[in-house]
Design a protein around this motif. Structure first.
Motif, PDB file in Angstrom:
ATOM      1  N   GLY A  17       0.846  -1.255   0.319  1.00 55.14           N
ATOM      2  CA  GLY A  17      -0.320  -0.254  -0.275  1.00 55.14           C
ATOM      3  C   GLY A  17       0.937   1.791  -0.173  1.00 55.14           C
ATOM      4  O   GLY A  17       1.455   1.296   1.412  1.00 55.14           O
ATOM      5  N   LEU A  51      -0.443   7.636   2.202  1.00 47.89           N
ATOM      6  CA  LEU A  51       0.788   8.334   2.556  1.00 47.89           C
ATOM      7  C   LEU A  51       2.071   7.312   3.831  1.00 47.89           C
ATOM      8  O   LEU A  51       2.638   7.477   4.194  1.00 47.89           O
ATOM      9  N   LEU A  52       1.866   6.121   4.786  1.00 44.43           N
ATOM     10  CA  LEU A  52       1.922   4.948   6.008  1.00 44.43           C
ATOM     11  C   LEU A  52       2.868   4.544   5.091  1.00 44.43           C
ATOM     12  O   LEU A  52       4.097   4.877   5.163  1.00 44.43           O
ATOM     13  N   GLU A  93       1.667  -1.414  -4.688  1.00 48.23           N
ATOM     14  CA  GLU A  93       0.336  -0.396  -4.573  1.00 48.23           C
ATOM     15  C   GLU A  93      -0.513  -1.414  -4.966  1.00 48.23           C
ATOM     16  O   GLU A  93      -0.561  -1.666  -6.747  1.00 48.23           O
ATOM     17  N   GLN A  94      -1.932  -1.885  -5.232  1.00 45.36           N
ATOM     18  CA  GLN A  94      -2.750  -2.373  -6.192  1.00 45.36           C
ATOM     19  C   GLN A  94      -2.890  -1.275  -7.718  1.00 45.36           C
ATOM     20  O   GLN A  94      -4.288  -2.191  -8.586  1.00 45.36           O
ATOM     21  N   HIS A 107      -5.011   7.588  -5.286  1.00 45.04           N
ATOM     22  CA  HIS A 107      -5.984   7.379  -6.732  1.00 45.04           C
ATOM     23  C   HIS A 107      -7.284   7.287  -6.030  1.00 45.04           C
ATOM     24  O   HIS A 107      -7.363   7.952  -4.331  1.00 45.04           O
ATOM     25  N   GLY A 142      -7.386   6.590   0.901  1.00 45.03           N
ATOM     26  CA  GLY A 142      -7.801   7.304   1.727  1.00 45.03           C
ATOM     27  C   GLY A 142      -6.544   8.820   2.368  1.00 45.03           C
ATOM     28  O   GLY A 142      -7.239   9.662   2.762  1.00 45.03           O
ATOM     29  N   SER A 143      -6.056   8.933   1.455  1.00 46.51           N
ATOM     30  CA  SER A 143      -4.515  10.195   1.323  1.00 46.51           C
ATOM     31  C   SER A 143      -4.682  10.689   0.145  1.00 46.51           C
ATOM     32  O   SER A 143      -4.363  11.943   0.172  1.00 46.51           O
ATOM     33  N   ARG A 166      -4.497  18.709   4.360  1.00 45.44           N
ATOM     34  CA  ARG A 166      -4.940  18.224   5.094  1.00 45.44           C
ATOM     35  C   ARG A 166      -4.784  18.890   6.226  1.00 45.44           C
ATOM     36  O   ARG A 166      -3.341  20.122   6.246  1.00 45.44           O
ATOM     37  N   ILE A 167      -5.319  19.085   7.694  1.00 43.31           N
ATOM     38  CA  ILE A 167      -5.175  20.341   8.712  1.00 43.31           C
ATOM     39  C   ILE A 167      -3.589  19.543   9.231  1.00 43.31           C
ATOM     40  O   ILE A 167      -3.793  18.048   9.884  1.00 43.31           O
ATOM     41  N   VAL A 169      -2.039  -7.217  -3.819  1.00 41.18           N
ATOM     42  CA  VAL A 169      -1.112  -7.868  -2.783  1.00 41.18           C
ATOM     43  C   VAL A 169      -2.335  -9.020  -2.573  1.00 41.18           C
ATOM     44  O   VAL A 169      -3.476  -8.174  -1.932  1.00 41.18           O
ATOM     45  N   CYS A 190     -14.390  10.796   0.502  1.00 43.22           N
ATOM     46  CA  CYS A 190     -13.347  10.061   1.099  1.00 43.22           C
ATOM     47  C   CYS A 190     -13.652   9.343   2.082  1.00 43.22           C
ATOM     48  O   CYS A 190     -13.813   9.531   2.352  1.00 43.22           O
ATOM     49  N   VAL A 191     -12.654   8.154   1.753  1.00 44.16           N
ATOM     50  CA  VAL A 191     -12.586   7.090   2.923  1.00 44.16           C
ATOM     51  C   VAL A 191     -11.798   7.055   3.963  1.00 44.16           C
ATOM     52  O   VAL A 191     -10.943   7.233   3.549  1.00 44.16           O
ATOM     53  N   THR A 250      -5.945   4.785  10.612  1.00 46.37           N
ATOM     54  CA  THR A 250      -5.982   6.073  10.975  1.00 46.37           C
ATOM     55  C   THR A 250      -7.184   7.081  11.262  1.00 46.37           C
ATOM     56  O   THR A 250      -7.031   8.148  11.279  1.00 46.37           O
ATOM     57  N   PHE A 260      -3.264  11.853   8.493  1.00 41.74           N
ATOM     58  CA  PHE A 260      -1.975  12.514   7.553  1.00 41.74           C
ATOM     59  C   PHE A 260      -1.046  13.476   9.136  1.00 41.74           C
ATOM     60  O   PHE A 260       0.398  13.433   8.415  1.00 41.74           O
ATOM     61  N   LYS A 261      -1.458  14.601   9.206  1.00 45.22           N
ATOM     62  CA  LYS A 261      -0.567  15.326  10.089  1.00 45.22           C
ATOM     63  C   LYS A 261       1.098  14.914  10.952  1.00 45.22           C
ATOM     64  O   LYS A 261       2.126  15.097  10.716  1.00 45.22           O
TER      65      LYS A 261
HETATM   66  C1  LIG Z   1     -11.604  13.193   4.087  1.00 46.53           C
HETATM   67  C2  LIG Z   1     -10.886  12.990   4.891  1.00 46.53           C
HETATM   68  C3  LIG Z   1      -9.520  14.069   5.106  1.00 46.53           C
HETATM   69  C4  LIG Z   1      -9.456  14.234   6.180  1.00 46.53           C
HETATM   70  N1  LIG Z   1      -8.478  15.120   7.104  1.00 46.53           N
HETATM   71  C5  LIG Z   1      -7.302  14.731   7.683  1.00 46.53           C
HETATM   72  C6  LIG Z   1      -7.280  15.824   8.501  1.00 46.53           C
HETATM   73  O1  LIG Z   1      -6.977  17.724   7.620  1.00 46.53           O
HETATM   74  N2  LIG Z   1      -5.908  15.551   9.178  1.00 46.53           N
HETATM   75  C7  LIG Z   1      -5.471  14.693   8.840  1.00 46.53           C
HETATM   76  O2  LIG Z   1      -4.700  14.470  10.097  1.00 46.53           O
HETATM   77  N3  LIG Z   1      -5.465  13.513   8.355  1.00 46.53           N
HETATM   78  C8  LIG Z   1      -6.632  13.375   7.804  1.00 46.53           C
HETATM   79  N4  LIG Z   1      -7.506  12.154   6.696  1.00 46.53           N
HETATM   80  C9  LIG Z   1      -6.796  11.500   7.235  1.00 46.53           C
HETATM   81  C10 LIG Z   1      -5.431  10.962   6.375  1.00 46.53           C
HETATM   82  O3  LIG Z   1      -6.707  11.572   5.310  1.00 46.53           O
HETATM   83  C11 LIG Z   1      -5.056   9.463   6.312  1.00 46.53           C
HETATM   84  O4  LIG Z   1      -5.847   9.318   8.461  1.00 46.53           O
HETATM   85  C12 LIG Z   1      -4.269   9.078   5.624  1.00 46.53           C
HETATM   86  O5  LIG Z   1      -4.242   9.851   3.902  1.00 46.53           O
HETATM   87  C13 LIG Z   1      -3.799   7.240   6.149  1.00 46.53           C
HETATM   88  O6  LIG Z   1      -3.303   6.753   4.734  1.00 46.53           O
HETATM   89  P1  LIG Z   1      -2.745   5.461   4.836  1.00 46.53           P
HETATM   90  O7  LIG Z   1      -1.409   4.794   3.994  1.00 46.53           O
HETATM   91  O8  LIG Z   1      -3.759   4.593   6.059  1.00 46.53           O
HETATM   92  O9  LIG Z   1      -4.404   4.457   4.283  1.00 46.53           O
HETATM   93  P2  LIG Z   1      -4.768   4.680   2.223  1.00 46.53           P
HETATM   94  O10 LIG Z   1      -4.261   6.477   1.250  1.00 46.53           O
HETATM   95  O11 LIG Z   1      -5.566   4.471   1.796  1.00 46.53           O
HETATM   96  O12 LIG Z   1      -3.460   3.878   1.325  1.00 46.53           O
HETATM   97  C14 LIG Z   1      -4.367   2.600   1.384  1.00 46.53           C
HETATM   98  C15 LIG Z   1      -3.190   2.138  -0.197  1.00 46.53           C
HETATM   99  O13 LIG Z   1      -3.210   0.242   0.352  1.00 46.53           O
HETATM  100  C16 LIG Z   1      -3.389   0.068  -1.095  1.00 46.53           C
HETATM  101  N5  LIG Z   1      -3.628  -1.034  -0.747  1.00 46.53           N
HETATM  102  C17 LIG Z   1      -4.930  -1.661  -0.681  1.00 46.53           C
HETATM  103  N6  LIG Z   1      -5.069  -3.108  -0.195  1.00 46.53           N
HETATM  104  C18 LIG Z   1      -3.578  -2.898  -0.940  1.00 46.53           C
HETATM  105  C19 LIG Z   1      -3.542  -4.354  -1.403  1.00 46.53           C
HETATM  106  N7  LIG Z   1      -4.052  -5.506  -1.397  1.00 46.53           N
HETATM  107  N8  LIG Z   1      -2.361  -4.215  -2.168  1.00 46.53           N
HETATM  108  C20 LIG Z   1      -1.477  -3.280  -3.117  1.00 46.53           C
HETATM  109  N9  LIG Z   1      -1.715  -2.397  -2.045  1.00 46.53           N
HETATM  110  C21 LIG Z   1      -3.168  -2.396  -1.913  1.00 46.53           C
HETATM  111  C22 LIG Z   1      -4.497   0.933  -1.246  1.00 46.53           C
HETATM  112  O14 LIG Z   1      -4.705   1.125  -2.861  1.00 46.53           O
HETATM  113  C23 LIG Z   1      -4.127   2.619  -0.919  1.00 46.53           C
HETATM  114  O15 LIG Z   1      -3.538   3.634  -2.075  1.00 46.53           O
HETATM  115  C24 LIG Z   1      -8.540  12.721   6.491  1.00 46.53           C
HETATM  116  C25 LIG Z   1      -9.479  11.718   6.064  1.00 46.53           C
HETATM  117  C26 LIG Z   1     -10.052  12.297   4.911  1.00 46.53           C
HETATM  118  C27 LIG Z   1     -10.525  10.887   3.911  1.00 46.53           C
END
Ligand SMILES: Cc1cc2nc3c(=O)[nH]c(=O)nc-3n(C[C@H](O)[C@H](O)[C@H](O)COP(=O)(O)OP(=O)(O)OC[C@H]3O[C@@H](n4cnc5c(N)ncnc54)[C@H](O)[C@@H]3O)c2cc1C
Length: 369
Positions: A11, A14-15, A34-35, A40, A44-45, A50-51, A162, A302-303, A326, A331-332
């Motif tokens: 994945g 962001l993380l 990345e799938q 995309h 969620g990112s 973001r704040i 994956v 957005c999820v 998360t 994001f922060k």
């Molecule tokens: C509307 C909204 C507002 C937000 N506002 C804030 C804010 O103001 N401040 C703040 O701190 N946070 C905010 N957040 C939260 C923050 O954006 C998320 O916590 C963070 O972006 C999550 O990142 P992630 O990497 O965990 O997940 P994701 O960005 O969802 O990344 C996961 C990735 O894994 C990939 N993946 C999944 N399964 C597979 C697989 N089997 N094989 C390969 N790839 C795979 C997916 O395609 C995806 O790209 C907000 C979120 C949303 C939705």
């Protein structure tokens, strides 16, 4: 035998990107699977902003956010890109006192303001009670940050899903749509998809994805320059909690209501606007944002990847490191989460420091007994 990578990351949100960058900086050989694509539509990112704030009703989160702020500045320097747009932040609502106490307990600067002072200093926002001003806050250019991280960390394989993960105590094998990948350690940062990948390993990550509704408002008069400092970020600490932020480089103002979306099927997201939620956003705008047309000019879904307690999951079980859950506020902490995940993957430390280590542990979800 197939090549064994140091770390395979599932994945590139962001993380995953932040972990890849942290590990690459430590000289590790990293492959990031990345799938779809980075940022995309279903991730969620995604999106422009973001704040970044310190204001949490919990000193442990305030301390972590301050550390993350330092790391965002370092990432800006390393990447040569503007990732933070320093912007004042206003907290108000019934949770204000708890936020103020936590900021003070963590030694973070903040300034209490009366409603009249808010009106004078920030004419774009209307509050009907006291507020708390933070000055170490910023709007993060989310899409720029993802791009900056993607250029700094490891081999990125997009369009590679994956399908399953096996940990034989020595190596981890990831079965992917492009064939198997073997690594000493895997990091699962698959956002709301993590739960399904981890369950066959016996790891419980009981997260629930929800589809949130965002609106972007247009100013009714001459737009305030986004970098003028007159248009603040805000969070109304109530349940539900509306929030808003100026969009970097744009006259638009983004608003949302924290955790107000319905649960969604993560692989079948209906990203059309939810009329009820858009109407709720308009009512927030009418109440709090006098300088903006309350009907959003643009909407977006957005999820969120929610844990039951809104604390993240950052842990290591066997050779699998987990970073997910998360809950709409991760994001922060991006670069800090990346360092924690890299620590866990390399065995440098146990990741987050106490008390967050225990609070972010996956084992908190084990059934009692
Ligand atoms: C509307 C909204 C507002 C937000 N506002 C804030 C804010 O103001 N401040 C703040 O701190 N946070 C905010 N957040 C939260 C923050 O954006 C998320 O916590 C963070 O972006 C999550 O990142 P992630 O990497 O965990 O997940 P994701 O960005 O969802 O990344 C996961 C990735 O894994 C990939 N993946 C999944 N399964 C597979 C697989 N089997 N094989 C390969 N790839 C795979 C997916 O395609 C995806 O790209 C907000 C979120 C949303 C939705």
């Amino acid at each position: 035998m197939a090549e064994v990578r140091d770390v395979a990351i599932v994945g590139a949100g962001l993380l995953g990107l932040a972990a890849a960058r942290a590990l690459t900086a430590r000289g590790r050989d990293v492959i990031l699977l990345e799938q779809a694509t980075v940022g995309h539509a279903g991730a969620g990112s995604k999106g422009s902003c973001r704040i970044f704030r310190l204001g949490y009703p919990d000193p442990a989160y305030v301390t972590a956010a301050r550390r993350a702020g330092e790391l965002w500045r370092e990432l800006e320097e390393e990447s040569g890109r503007q990732l933070r747009w320093p912007t004042p932040h206003l907290t108000f609502g019934t949770g204000l006192r708890d936020v103020q106490h936590a900021l003070q307990a963590a030694g973070a600067p903040c300034e209490p303001l009366r409603a009249a002072e808010v009106a004078e200093r920030f004419p774009d926002i209307r509050v009907d009670g006291p507020a708390l001003l933070e000055t170490e806050s910023a709007v993060l250019a989310a899409d720029v940050a993802l791009d900056a991280l993607a250029r700094l960390g490891g081999e990125l394989c997009t369009g590679t899903r994956v399908l399953s993960i096996a940990d034989d105590d020595t190596h981890v094998t990831l079965h992917t749509s492009a064939g198997p990948v073997t690594a000493r350690t895997a990091i699962v940062t698959a956002g709301p998809w993590s739960r399904g990948l981890l369950a066959p390993l016996g790891v419980l990550a009981p997260t629930t994805p929800t589809l949130e509704q965002i609106g972007y408002l247009r100013p009714t008069g001459t737009p305030t320059r986004p970098d003028s400092g007159r248009t603040p970020i805000f969070i109304c600490h109530e349940d539900p909690a509306p929030y808003g932020l100026p969009v970097p480089g744009s006259p638009l103002y983004k608003i949302g209501i924290h955790d107000s979306g319905d649960a969604t099927d993560i692989d079948a997201q209906d990203r059309s606007p939810d009329r009820d939620l858009v109407d709720r956003l308009s009512r927030v705008a009418e109440r709090l944002l006098p300088g903006y047309d309350p009907e959003p000019a643009v909407t977006e879904r957005c999820v969120y990847d929610n844990t039951p307690d809104e604390d993240f999951i950052v842990d290591r079980i066997g050779n699998v490191v987990i970073g997910c859950g998360t809950s709409g506020h991760g994001f922060k902490f991006g670069p800090l989460l990346g360092e924690w995940l890299a620590d866990l993957a390399t065995g440098a430390t146990n990741g987050p420091e106490p008390p967050l280590r225990e609070r972010f542990a996956a084992r908190r979800f084990r059934p009692a007994g």
